[in-house]
Design an enzyme around this catalytic site. Structure first.
Site, PDB file in Angstrom:
ATOM      1  CE  LYS A   1      36.553  37.034  47.553  1.00 46.84           C
ATOM      2  NZ  LYS A   1      36.329  37.187  46.442  1.00 46.84           N
TER       3      LYS A   1
ATOM      4  CB  CYS B   1      50.558  27.372  46.295  1.00 48.02           C
ATOM      5  SG  CYS B   1      49.282  26.673  45.560  1.00 48.02           S
TER       6      CYS B   1
ATOM      7  CD  GLU C   1      47.493  27.066  49.776  1.00 50.41           C
ATOM      8  OE1 GLU C   1      49.174  27.096  49.577  1.00 50.41           O
ATOM      9  OE2 GLU C   1      47.468  26.029  48.359  1.00 50.41           O
TER      10      GLU C   1
ATOM     11  CB  SER D   1      48.694  37.218  48.469  1.00 45.99           C
ATOM     12  OG  SER D   1      47.192  37.775  49.127  1.00 45.99           O
TER      13      SER D   1
ATOM     14  CD  GLU E   1      53.562  33.051  45.163  1.00 45.12           C
ATOM     15  OE1 GLU E   1      52.915  33.091  45.743  1.00 45.12           O
ATOM     16  OE2 GLU E   1      53.273  31.561  45.474  1.00 45.12           O
TER      17      GLU E   1
END
Ligand code: NAP
Ligand code: MG
Length: 498
Positions: free
Chosen positions: A200, A303, A275, A254, A401
């Site tokens: 996806k 990331c 991850e 996320s 982040e």
């Protein structure tokens, strides 16, 4: 907002590859299920935009639970019939090499599609994303013939050995920051080990995954081995995470969604690898050369971005000054222009999010030495590269982040202080240390709680080396031989002798 009357010509302004334009014209794009392109069962579609001008590039099928159910049915059949899992490893290698070759043969087209859909500068798509995807397939092509079991110590009357077998049907949910590369990180090792994949892509950037689906069909891979379901997280994504007949989910994105996936996976105790991003310390000592890589790639939407910049107190002012000057040289513009160093952020949502952090940073008392505002372009989700000074490690802009071109510069006293501050974060994806003192660099590399540490460099990632996080940056290691652990399970066989 998308323009009321979207114009394909202006949406694709600057595109040179006729193949990319041809691909975009055959809209709406469909789902890849059992070797065929089909509309979603609901008939619904969504728009994918060019974030540089906010215009519609293509309509894309909105898959949801019903489509995931259909894909899982075919995935299960494709897995159990053994046409892929029991294929000779040499034959699996040849398929993966073919896919790598096809990616390279269509590199220009794929690079343009990536930059149009994601907004990353074309020099990045061309030099990093597309070649990286091809190399990942090639690397795991080599692994298909090197997945070993063991002969174990046993009594003389017993022969005991292990087989490393595929996990089965894998759901693979990927983000928008490195769309084709993330698809390769997921699909290539899964296939090398004999699994089947349902991928996806992110709603913001479905195009290169769909083009990859076409190339995979061209490679002759059996139907149902790779299927692609475009759609939204709460629809297609959660249907994958919850599905009782999916054996493993691999997710990049996320932390918030990672937690949802972990919960959803409990239904049938799926294997999960996550991850989840980071807030990586990027540590600069006075003897270091000026780091070139503080803003990273892809407008900081990475990331492992080294966005928490720790600078030793004696050189802090001088360093933040030079960093700001460097930031001012980064030209913002149309991602398809080879001179553009920085494109727009991927979406309005991301633009609003990063603008929110710019405001928060100022409210917290940090000083924007340069940037601190949205870009001045007429349209598109641009943000000026920003350097915040006067940041401390407890501020929101140092803890969360941001995922934009924003560096938060924090002072440190000495080695011990920077290790404590650097590790004072929920994340642990990456870190870097810049110094000419090799003993200091190696010592700090050991002490930092992060899945990757760079010394006097930043951001190198190679399919040969593992990648993944400590702490809330996730678990499981992708790339290298470690991905083989993610996509295989061990069977121990005892045979009585005599
Ligand atoms: P996200 O929601 O975590 O998206 C990642 C993927 O998960 C997408 O394919 C998304 O689908 C899917 N998803 C969303 N909700 C889901 C659910 N309930 N179940 C299953 N799948 C689901 O990330 P985002 O909202 O795009 O970005 C938000 C922030 O996440 C960023 O600002 C950044 O801080 C972080 N992020 C990290 C990475 C990374 O590389 N680790 C990558 C991207 C973002 P849709 O996109 O189609 O909804
Ligand atoms: Mg898009």
């Amino acid at each position: 907002m998308a323009a009321a009357t979207p114009s394909f010509e202006s949406a694709t302004r600057g595109a040179k590859s006729s193949a990319a334009l041809e691909f975009l014209k055959s809209s709406p794009k469909k789902l890849l299920i059992n070797g065929k392109w089909v509309p979603s069962k609901s008939g619904k579609t969504f728009e994918t935009l060019n974030p540089a001008n906010e215009q519609v590039l293509a309509l894309v099928a909105e898959g949801d639970k019903a489509d995931v159910d259909e894909a899982v049915k075919h995935a299960r059949k494709a897995y159990e019939d053994g046409k892929w899992a029991n294929l000779s490893p040499h034959a699996r290698t040849r398929f993966l090499l073919k896919i790598a070759d096809l990616i390279e043969q269509h590199a220009e087209e794929l690079a343009e599609l990536e930059s149009l859909d994601n907004g990353k500068p074309i020099f990045e798509s061309k030099n990093i994303d597309i070649p990286g995807a091809a190399e990942t397939f090639r690397y795991y092509a080599g692994f298909a013939t090197k997945i070993y079991g063991e002969t174990n110590p046993s009594e003389p009357t017993m022969f005991n050995y292990t087989l490393r077998e595929p996990v089965g049907v894998c759901g693979q949910i990927i983000p928008w920051n490195f769309p084709l590369l993330m698809a390769a990180w997921k699909i290539a090792p899964a296939l090398a080990c004999g699994n089947v994949s349902i991928l996806k892509p992110a709603e913001q950037t479905p195009l290169t995954a769909l083009r990859l689906g076409e190339l995979i069909l061209e490679s002759g891979l059996p139907p149902g081995v790779v299927q692609i379901i475009t759609g939204f997280g709460p629809g297609a994504g959660s249907a994958i995470a919850e599905h009782p007949d999916i054996d493993k989910v691999a997710f990049t994105g996320s932390g918030e969604v990672g937690k949802l996936i972990l919960k959803a996976s409990a239904g049938n105790l799926k294997r999960v690898s996550l991850e989840l991003g980071g807030k990586s310390p990027n540590i600069i000592f006075p003897d270091a050369d000026m780091p070139q890589a503080v803003f990273g790639l892809n407008q900081g939407q990475v990331c492992c971005a080294g966005s928490r910049v720790f600078v030793q107190e004696g050189v802090y002012d001088q360093f933040t000054e030079s960093l700001s000057k460097m930031a001012q040289t980064l030209t913002l513009g149309n991602p398809l222009d080879p001179n553009t160093k920085m494109g727009p952020l991927v979406s309005k949502e991301q633009h609003d999010r990063v603008k929110g952090y710019l405001k928060t940073g100022k409210e917290e008392g940090a000083k924007a030495m340069t940037g601190g505002e949205a870009g001045k372009q007429e349209s598109g989700y641009f943000i000026q590269p920003t350097v915040f000074s006067g940041v401390n490690n407890q501020m929101k802009i140092a803890r969360e982040e941001i995922f934009g071109p924003v560096a938060s510069a924090i002072k440190f006293k000495d080695e011990n202080d920077v290790v404590v501050q650097g590790n004072d974060t929920d994340y642990g994806l990456a870190a870097a240390v810049w110094t000419k003192d090799i003993n200091r660099a190696l010592g700090i590399a050991r002490k930092l709680k992060a899945g990757t540490v760079w010394i006097n460099t930043y951001g190198q990632i190679d399919p040969m080396s593992p990648f993944g996080g400590y702490k809330q940056s996730g678990f499981g290691r992708e790339l290298g031989r470690y991905a083989i652990d993610l996509y295989t399970q061990i069977k121990s066989v005892y045979a009585k002798i005599g």
